[in-house]
Design a protein around this motif. Structure first.
Motif, short mmCIF file in Angstrom:
data_model
loop_
_atom_site.label_atom_id
_atom_site.label_comp_id
_atom_site.label_asym_id
_atom_site.label_seq_id
_atom_site.Cartn_x
_atom_site.Cartn_y
_atom_site.Cartn_z
N SER A 75 0.84 -1.30 0.03
CA SER A 75 -0.07 0.08 -0.19
C SER A 75 0.62 1.07 0.06
CB SER A 75 -0.96 0.02 1.16
OG SER A 75 -0.31 0.22 2.54
N ALA A 76 0.13 2.47 -0.21
CA ALA A 76 1.08 3.75 -0.37
C ALA A 76 1.76 3.87 1.01
CB ALA A 76 0.02 4.80 -0.85
N THR A 77 0.92 3.58 2.08
CA THR A 77 1.29 3.83 3.53
C THR A 77 2.64 2.91 3.80
OG1 THR A 77 -0.83 4.44 4.13
CG2 THR A 77 0.94 3.72 5.75
N ASP A 78 2.52 1.53 3.37
CA ASP A 78 3.68 0.56 3.62
C ASP A 78 4.71 0.93 2.80
OD1 ASP A 78 2.03 -0.69 5.53
OD2 ASP A 78 1.51 -2.37 4.32
N ASP A 79 4.45 1.52 1.63
CA ASP A 79 5.56 1.69 0.65
C ASP A 79 6.29 2.90 1.40
OD1 ASP A 79 6.52 1.20 -2.41
OD2 ASP A 79 6.41 3.53 -2.01
N THR A 80 5.87 3.89 1.94
CA THR A 80 6.49 4.91 2.50
C THR A 80 7.21 4.51 3.83
OG1 THR A 80 4.89 6.53 1.84
CG2 THR A 80 5.96 7.16 3.67
N ARG A 81 6.46 3.78 4.41
CA ARG A 81 7.18 3.11 5.91
C ARG A 81 8.38 2.31 5.58
NH1 ARG A 81 8.11 3.81 11.01
NH2 ARG A 81 7.99 1.83 12.14
N LEU A 82 8.41 1.50 4.18
CA LEU A 82 9.34 0.46 4.19
C LEU A 82 10.61 1.36 3.66
CD1 LEU A 82 10.86 -2.13 3.41
CD2 LEU A 82 9.59 -2.05 0.87
N ALA A 83 10.46 2.35 2.95
CA ALA A 83 11.40 3.43 2.48
C ALA A 83 12.11 3.92 3.89
CB ALA A 83 11.00 4.45 1.52
N ALA A 84 11.33 4.42 4.82
CA ALA A 84 11.77 5.05 5.92
C ALA A 84 12.50 4.10 6.71
CB ALA A 84 10.52 5.68 6.86
N LEU A 85 12.10 2.96 7.00
CA LEU A 85 12.85 1.85 7.59
C LEU A 85 14.09 1.49 6.97
CD1 LEU A 85 9.88 -0.53 8.88
CD2 LEU A 85 11.17 1.20 10.34
N LEU A 86 14.29 1.30 5.84
CA LEU A 86 15.57 1.08 5.04
C LEU A 86 16.56 2.06 5.35
CD1 LEU A 86 14.08 -0.07 1.68
CD2 LEU A 86 15.23 -1.68 3.01
N LEU A 87 16.04 3.30 5.32
CA LEU A 87 17.12 4.46 5.61
C LEU A 87 17.57 4.46 6.78
CD1 LEU A 87 18.46 7.18 4.64
CD2 LEU A 87 16.15 8.39 5.20
N ARG A 88 16.64 4.09 7.96
CA ARG A 88 16.86 4.02 9.36
C ARG A 88 18.33 2.88 9.56
NH1 ARG A 88 11.87 3.95 13.29
NH2 ARG A 88 11.89 6.05 12.39
N VAL A 89 17.97 1.77 8.88
CA VAL A 89 18.98 0.82 8.98
C VAL A 89 20.43 1.52 8.62
CG1 VAL A 89 19.97 -1.36 8.07
CG2 VAL A 89 17.47 -0.91 8.92
N GLN A 90 20.28 1.97 7.11
CA GLN A 90 21.43 2.60 6.61
C GLN A 90 22.19 3.82 7.51
OE1 GLN A 90 19.58 3.27 2.75
NE2 GLN A 90 21.24 2.27 1.87
N ARG A 91 21.16 4.43 8.14
CA ARG A 91 21.94 5.57 9.13
C ARG A 91 22.30 4.89 10.19
NH1 ARG A 91 17.36 10.00 10.00
NH2 ARG A 91 18.97 10.87 11.20
N GLY A 92 21.74 3.55 10.73
CA GLY A 92 22.36 3.06 11.86
C GLY A 92 23.90 2.58 11.55
N PHE A 93 24.15 2.06 10.26
CA PHE A 93 25.54 1.69 10.10
C PHE A 93 26.48 2.94 10.14
CE2 PHE A 93 23.57 -2.52 8.71
CZ PHE A 93 24.79 -3.43 9.23
N ARG A 94 25.82 3.88 9.57
CA ARG A 94 26.64 5.31 9.23
C ARG A 94 27.07 5.98 10.50
NH1 ARG A 94 23.57 10.17 7.31
NH2 ARG A 94 23.37 10.19 9.35
N TYR A 95 26.16 5.70 11.38
CA TYR A 95 26.13 6.58 12.69
C TYR A 95 27.62 6.67 13.18
CZ TYR A 95 24.89 8.73 17.11
OH TYR A 95 25.11 9.40 18.36
N HIS A 96 28.23 7.86 13.81
CA HIS A 96 29.24 7.98 14.48
C HIS A 96 30.40 7.11 13.81
CE1 HIS A 96 31.83 8.37 17.93
NE2 HIS A 96 31.07 8.29 18.89
N GLU A 97 30.62 7.92 12.59
CA GLU A 97 31.61 7.51 11.56
C GLU A 97 31.79 6.03 11.38
OE1 GLU A 97 35.29 9.26 13.04
OE2 GLU A 97 34.61 11.28 12.36
N GLY A 98 30.60 5.34 11.00
CA GLY A 98 30.54 3.94 10.52
C GLY A 98 31.01 3.73 9.35
#
Length: 245
Positions: free
Chosen positions: A127-150
């Protein structure tokens, strides 16, 4: 006359009811088929990502628990610098260095599937809502690896691409990955990921580890719901606890 009219009315009503019943039945069947197709497509594209989320969460949480309770994880701390990897032979990759390098490999595989899901967005039935939610969660994981000079955000897809064999549509095997690491020019693109795991094993940057573990859980739970599966991370934890020592 009245009897004939009544009979015709009854017959017409019966026909209408039958047609409506057939229409509703076909409509319900089509909806079931569409739901089945949606689940199959989502499972095809999302299940590989679910698998690697579980593997990475399990390893990172194990290392985090170890460092919290007993200090640095010696099984991971087998080199001082990522550049040392290129001088290692096959016996090291399958022995002393396996804990570290298999963790690096599995995270590289995760990056590959994060990238692939982003590319496969048009094929997902969300759904449009799930599509947006998935994109946000993918980004959150990527930011988790990047955080604090990762592992820097822009290099994560490059690492994922490096371990994906175009044409064969598969990941490099662990052996192929290790053989490529023996080439310094190829290995240097993986160095920050290796450093990421070394820092985690030393008990450094624990806030980054905590953020990342939370992001992995959130994305995993979302994908579990999308494909109609069980709780992947919980199932893995239970499975490991059931293994006899």
């Amino acid at each position: 006359m009245n009897a004939a009219v009544s009979a015709l009315a009854a017959a017409a009503t019966s026909v209408v009811v039958t047609v409506c019943s057939l229409f509703l039945s076909e409509r319900q069947q089509r909806r079931r088929e569409l739901r089945g197709e949606r689940h199959q497509l989502n499972a095809k594209y999302l299940n590989p990502l679910r698998l690697h989320l579980v593997e990475n969460h399990f390893r990172l949480s194990r290392i985090s628990n170890h460092t919290s309770a007993r200090g640095p994880d010696a099984t991971m701390l087998v080199i001082d610098d990522p550049a040392d990897v290129s001088a290692k032979d096959a016996a090291w990759f399958t022995g002393t260095g396996c804990a570290l390098m298999s963790s690096v490999y599995l995270t590289a595989c995760l990056f590959a599937h994060l990238k692939k899901v982003r590319e496969d967005f048009p094929y997902l039935r969300l759904s449009a809502t799930d599509d947006t939610r998935l994109a946000a969660l993918l980004l959150r994981v990527q930011r988790g690896f990047r955080y604090h000079e990762g592992v820097y955000y822009v290099t994560q897809p490059s690492i994922g691409e490096a371990v994906w064999v175009r044409g064969d549509e598969r990941l490099l095997t662990y052996r192929e990955f290790c053989e490529k690491l023996q080439d310094p020019a190829w290995r240097v693109w993986i160095d920050r990921l290796t450093l990421f795991h070394l820092e985690t094993a030393r008990g450094q940057k624990t806030e980054r580890t905590g953020r990342l573990l939370a992001a992995l859980v959130q994305l995993s739970e979302f994908l579990d719901d999308c494909v109609g599966g069980g709780k992947s991370i919980e199932s893995r934890v239970r499975a490991e606890s059931d293994v006899p020592l």
